[in-house]
Design an enzyme around this catalytic site. Sequence first.
Site, mmCIF file in Angstrom:
data_model
loop_
_atom_site.group_PDB
_atom_site.id
_atom_site.type_symbol
_atom_site.label_atom_id
_atom_site.label_comp_id
_atom_site.label_asym_id
_atom_site.label_seq_id
_atom_site.Cartn_x
_atom_site.Cartn_y
_atom_site.Cartn_z
ATOM 1 C CE1 TYR A 1 48.910 87.971 100.717
ATOM 2 C CE2 TYR A 1 50.044 90.063 100.117
ATOM 3 C CZ TYR A 1 49.116 89.395 100.688
ATOM 4 O OH TYR A 1 47.898 89.901 100.795
ATOM 5 C CD GLU B 1 45.916 87.353 99.628
ATOM 6 O OE1 GLU B 1 45.577 88.106 100.610
ATOM 7 O OE2 GLU B 1 45.280 86.354 99.571
#
Length: 368
Positions: free
Chosen positions: A101, A185
Amino acid sequence: MRLLEYEGKELFSSYGIKVPRSRLAMDAREAAAAAREIGFPAVIKAQVLSGGRGKAGGVVVVQTPEAAASEAGRILNLRVAGEPTRSLLVEESVDHVEELYLSVSLQRERRTFVALASRSGGMEVEASARGAMLELPVPLEGLSPEACRDFSGRLGLDGPVGSELSGVLERLERLAREKEAELAEVNPLALLRDGTFIALDSKLVLDDNALFRHPEFSRLPPEDPLEEVASRSGFAFVRLDGDIGVVGNGAGLVMSTLDLVADSGGRPACFLDLGGGAQRERMEAAIRLVLRMPGVRSVLVNIFGGITETVDMAEGIKDAASGGGIPVFARMRGQDEEEAWGILESSGIPVFARSEQAVEAAVRGAAP
Ligand code: GDP
Ligand code: MN
């Protein structure tokens, strides 16, 4: 403003962040063709602004063109967190050894960006888990290569892999800063066997108040892919807020049909003018488009053809309407109308000679 995954990936790519080869598809046929071109296995992904597509069944790996078409059809009928799916991204499937992530987001209270990262990215990462992530505050002038290398090291990634990751972070941070994103993201950021990284997903939220400084985003296709389909097909298409899809040939005829619908207590979902010389494929495409609009409960097709081939159009209506759960009603006049009526009636599509009759039927058909 949120970007769709494919828009975000285009931006990643322009900043030198690797993304899988992909193509956008608007229907099952395009998805199968795209998958064939990209090669199998291919990944089909719902293009919606909501997250959690994987868990909702909006991301699938397919092995054949047939599977691509049927999964594409299924996903186009899928809602993710209530949001209808209007387009698909067809991508090459990427073999990877780890899912990370990585994000850069604006922290308003601190008036800075902050980078967040974790070695356990993927579908299980929830907002609540972000507290457990490694955090790196971004100074106003941006992240230095050294700071990025150091951060990669804190994640346990050194050597060539560490430099690869710090390259991705530098690019992502520069993107967020230059484009004035509230959030940039990548989840998952996939680590490949060769030690490089590729962004399997994108989530971009731009600051609406800064958009005036970024004319490049106003050139994005309208957020409504149906309008894109309509304009590519040469239809005049306007979304309205009712539940009866109205399709016809000729702006005047469609306008007066909208009035009749309203007079009968119905609410049109759209204005769609096929234009002149409409034939089978265009008719089929128009009805398919309307059937994909969220909230449509019945479709009303009003055709007045002098030179227009009603038989051809009836075939198009039949092709599009078959198998759908939403009722289609037609009014059709013109050359060879009797043959056209026969085609419609034999496929269970009520057809009328007068607009008023068809309108009434469509209004009844939309009633809950
Ligand atoms: P989200 O659930 O809306 O965040 O959708 P994602 O784009 O993150 O996809 C969900 C999951 O599908 C990812 O976490 C990956 O594990 C998997 N995935 C997505 N793209 C690929 C791909 O190209 N190859 C493989 N093997 N898995 C993928
Ligand atoms: Mn994701």
